[in-house]
Write a protein that holds these residues in place. Structure first.
Motif, mmCIF file in Angstrom:
data_model
loop_
_atom_site.group_PDB
_atom_site.id
_atom_site.type_symbol
_atom_site.label_atom_id
_atom_site.label_comp_id
_atom_site.label_asym_id
_atom_site.label_seq_id
_atom_site.Cartn_x
_atom_site.Cartn_y
_atom_site.Cartn_z
ATOM 1 N N ASP A 77 0.809 -1.230 0.000
ATOM 2 C CA ASP A 77 0.000 0.000 0.000
ATOM 3 C C ASP A 77 0.837 1.273 0.000
ATOM 4 N N SER A 100 3.220 2.178 1.968
ATOM 5 C CA SER A 100 3.723 2.633 3.270
ATOM 6 C C SER A 100 5.246 2.746 3.208
ATOM 7 N N THR A 135 -11.989 5.182 -6.340
ATOM 8 C CA THR A 135 -10.914 4.245 -6.655
ATOM 9 C C THR A 135 -11.174 3.539 -7.981
ATOM 10 N N GLU A 152 -11.151 -4.993 4.263
ATOM 11 C CA GLU A 152 -11.471 -4.286 5.502
ATOM 12 C C GLU A 152 -10.246 -3.606 6.084
ATOM 13 N N ARG A 153 -9.081 -4.223 5.896
ATOM 14 C CA ARG A 153 -7.863 -3.692 6.497
ATOM 15 C C ARG A 153 -7.214 -2.599 5.667
ATOM 16 N N LEU A 154 -7.594 -2.501 4.388
ATOM 17 C CA LEU A 154 -6.865 -1.614 3.480
ATOM 18 C C LEU A 154 -7.521 -0.237 3.400
ATOM 19 N N ASP A 155 -6.695 0.769 3.113
ATOM 20 C CA ASP A 155 -7.164 2.143 2.963
ATOM 21 C C ASP A 155 -7.244 2.467 1.475
ATOM 22 N N GLY A 212 -7.627 5.065 -0.030
ATOM 23 C CA GLY A 212 -6.953 6.303 -0.404
ATOM 24 C C GLY A 212 -5.499 6.102 -0.797
ATOM 25 N N ARG A 213 -4.926 4.954 -0.454
ATOM 26 C CA ARG A 213 -3.529 4.687 -0.799
ATOM 27 C C ARG A 213 -3.459 3.924 -2.122
ATOM 28 N N THR A 269 -6.524 5.893 -6.452
ATOM 29 C CA THR A 269 -7.557 6.881 -6.185
ATOM 30 C C THR A 269 -6.983 8.249 -6.521
ATOM 31 N N TRP A 273 -16.622 0.539 -1.705
ATOM 32 C CA TRP A 273 -15.352 -0.184 -1.581
ATOM 33 C C TRP A 273 -15.608 -1.656 -1.286
ATOM 34 N N THR A 324 -15.354 6.000 -3.067
ATOM 35 C CA THR A 324 -13.980 6.408 -2.778
ATOM 36 C C THR A 324 -13.279 7.033 -3.980
#
Lengths: 213, 492
Positions: free
Chosen positions: A137, A139, B223, A173-176, A178-179, B283, B256, B221
């Motif tokens: 992602d 990071s 995306t 669920e764990r991922l954002d 926006g990244r 995104t 999402w 989002t």
């Protein structure tokens, strides 16, 4: 009239004959599919991840924090890598035992420069056991998307069991969103010749995954 | 859709040549049978497949029901994330927008990720006319582009080529486009993939503009998602400074969370993998990672016309997995080119006549390119009832009637060439409404049955060429019923 107004107008006219549906989105879709397939202990989930990674020709290794530098050093040496790309936030200890020259992931580097680097080492955001997938992602320990793409050899470190989930729904669920996200399942491959999978096209042709725990 | 396939003959004529090409038949049989068994295995691993399929269907239906709302939400999210949204009502408008965006960068070449939408609008040809060279980077698209060929499959556009043919194309043509193929290139798939890697590498590394489609767009989002195998997609999506994505408006999903359904059903349905090697999600733009400028071109090009059809609109649920092609007995024998569209196979037979209308010979013939066996419906991960839409479109071709073209309500005229069929149906309707005439006719038919021909004369010959005419019984059923009181007399 702009294309935008024209298209939206057409959509509305096309739906004019449909009965109104004011159900909120949450009720419109039944979600009675499974959150994960089968019940497993944490160890079994990690084992399934290893199996599925290997099934798609990723090379799987296991390591502990104190033996990790030696393992990465060995993998780079076996490959004959002279230069290794490292994202800014990769723990320095991970590549401390490597003979290869460290090349920092910098925005200014051209793709041609990256193409001359032999290997890259990254962390990951999450790994999916059921599909044998690792997700990056962007990071600090994973860097820009291109560094795990241009070099031909990618070593990815997955912290087990913390970064491992069973299924695709759990991973999302764990991922954002926006990244910038890259889902990787095995080395680059193609099914374009006679619909049969062949490994090794444009992305890294060798993917090594170290399960660190 | 645009001119790539203008002047295509009707499906039966185009298929006629294909079924007599033993190499093509062999290539298609091999490829489709390989993938069929693998898909069944990949799908079998998920015990909740039926629930995933139903969820996928409902997500798409809900989105289409509120398409205007979700498109506006998508526009807002993409813009907020640093992207620019453009709207294109048809192919020409989309091509003009993309050409202008490329010109504004000052570049004269672009690298492309495989995209059905850009194939559909004929983007490469439009860019060529503007002096912009578009390089296809997907292996199969490269094979098609180098061979000056047409795509014949949604997922594997060069499925009609075997490895030997691919080697010959690479040896002969790669040099004209850039780095030539190695002299000693053999036909092993690994070597062919390696040749493509070397040939395209220099193009990826110097590319300043990338063009893609997208598999999904998330309204909530902003995306975009591209699902791929080779890494050419990642190259085009991350190395250039400018990214232009041309995406059909039906590719939007609300949330999402909806990806959790399609990221399970799409890879298993298309390449029969638990997961495809690479999936990219972005995104808008990200500082110092990937393109600095992102343009999204939302494409209509017949989709809203399709949306206006109560039965046909379900075709817009399609996620382009191509499972329906791989199981189709007609596609397996006729190949993709006979469908005269970038969308071949069962889904193409319902999509092309809706996106383009049924005015041309090829589009009017596509709803008939099926035996209605239903295998396509069975494997469809979003449960598109393809046979239902085929029958509906046949009716539209034969009977004509109201439809929507380019956003306008029109009344289609009945197609030519179905006059005999219509006359027969009219006669049947009359006869069933006049019992006396029906009885007289049936008796006459029974008495003259020894004189009946085995095949039909004139225009009916084609129909009876592959079918036996049903034998007429010695006595009409109703006469037999009356004579024997429904068989109670025990008489024969």
């Amino acid at each position: 009239m702009s294309g935008r107004e024209r298209i939206l107008g057409r959509v509305r006219r096309a739906l004019a004959d449909v009965a109104p549906d004011d159900r909120p989105y949450g009720e419109a879709v039944p979600r009675d599919y499974l959150r994960e397939h089968g019940r497993r202990t944490v160890e079994e989930t990690v084992e399934l991840l290893a199996e599925n990674l290997a099934d798609y020709r990723a090379v799987v290794h296991r390591g502990t924090e104190d033996r990790l530098p030696a393992l990465i050093g060995r993998l780079l040496a076996e490959r004959g890598s002279r230069e290794v790309l490292v994202p800014a936030g990769l723990p320095p200890a991970w590549t401390a035992a490597a003979d290869a020259v460290r090349v920092d992931d910098r925005a200014a580097d051209t793709p041609q420069r990256l193409d001359r680097v032999d290997s890259v080492v990254t962390g990951c955001a999450v790994a999916v056991a059921e599909t044998g997938t690792i997700v990056l992602d962007g990071s600090p320990d994973q860097g820009r998307r291109r560094i795990s793409l241009v070099p031909d050899h990618h070593i990815c470190v997955v912290r087990v069991p913390d970064q491992v989930v069973s299924s695709v729904p759990q991973a999302l669920e764990r991922l954002d969103p926006g990244r910038p996200l890259t889902w990787i399942s095995g080395p680059s491959a193609t099914s374009d010749i006679e619909l049969d999978r062949v490994e090794g096209v444009h992305g890294p042709r060798t993917l090594e995954v170290i399960l660190l725990g | 859709m645009t001119g790539t396939f203008v002047g295509m003959p009707a499906f039966p004529k185009a298929a006629h040549d294909a079924v007599h090409d033993p190499t093509l038949r062999g290539n298609l049989r091999h490829a489709t049978h390989t993938i069929r068994a693998k898909r069944a295995r990949a799908v079998g691993e998920l015990s909740d497949w039926a629930a995933l399929r139903e969820a996928g269907r409902r997500i798409k239906d809900h989105t289409l029901r509120h398409l205007d709302r979700y498109l506006l939400q998508l526009e807002e999210s993409v813009t907020a994330a640093g992207g620019t949204v453009h709207w294109a009502a048809d192919a020409d408008e989309a091509n003009r927008i993309v050409a202008r965006l490329v010109r504004e960068t000052g570049e004269s070449e672009v690298v492309k990720v495989k995209s059905m939408a850009t194939q559909e609008i004929g983007l490469n040809e439009a860019l060529e006319a503007e002096g912009i060279r578009a390089y296809e980077t997907d292996l199969a698209e490269l094979i098609v582009q180098l061979g000056e060929d047409r795509p014949s499959h949604i997922l594997v556009p060069a499925i009609h080529r075997n490895r030997g043919e691919i080697r010959d194309i690479f040896r002969k043509e790669m040099g004209r486009w850039g780095r030539p193929a190695p002299d000693d290139l053999t036909d092993t798939p690994a070597e062919l993939a390696e040749a493509a890697r070397l040939h395209l590498r220099e193009k990826f590394l110097r590319a300043k503009v990338g063009i893609s489609g997208a598999n999904f767009m998330v309204a909530e989002t902003g995306t975009l998602v591209v699902v791929e195998s080779e890494g050419n997609g990642r190259m085009c999506l991350t190395l250039p400074e400018t990214l232009i994505s041309v995406v059909g408006i039906e590719k939007v999903v609300p949330a999402w969370r909806d990806l959790e359904v399609f990221l399970q059903t799409l890879p298993r349905s298309s390449t029969a993998e638990r997961m495809n090697p690479y999936t990219s999600m972005w995104t808008g733009t990200t500082d110092e990672d990937g393109p600095r400028a992102f343009h999204l071109v939302l494409l209509d090009n017949g989709r809203t016309d399709t949306l206006a059809d109560r039965v046909g609109r379900q075709a817009l649920r399609c996620i382009r997995c191509s499972a329906c092609l791989n199981v189709c007995p007609v596609y397996e024998r006729a190949g993709g080119h006979a469908y005269g569209s970038v969308y071949p196979g069962p889904i193409g037979a319902i999509l092309s006549p809706q996106l383009r209308g049924t005015a041309s010979e090829i589009d009017a013939s596509l709803p008939y390119a099926s035996s209605l066996c239903g295998a396509c419906y069975e494997v469809c991960p979003v449960a598109i009832d393809i046979p239902e839409v085929l029958v509906h479109l046949r009716e539209r071709v034969v009977e004509g009637g109201p439809a929507v073209r380019q956003g306008n309500k029109v009344v289609l005229r009945p197609a030519k060439g179905h006059a005999a069929e219509r006359a027969a149906m009219r006669a049947a309707r009359w006869a069933f409404g006049h019992p006396g005439a029906l009885r007289a006719g049936q008796r006459l038919a029974s008495r003259t049955r020894r004189l009946h021909p085995r095949t039909l004369p004139g225009p009916g010959r084609a129909w009876s060429g592959t079918r036996d005419l049903p034998a007429v019984p010695a006595e009409p059923f109703r006469d037999w019923w009356q004579r024997t009181r429904g068989g109670k007399d025990g008489a024969e």
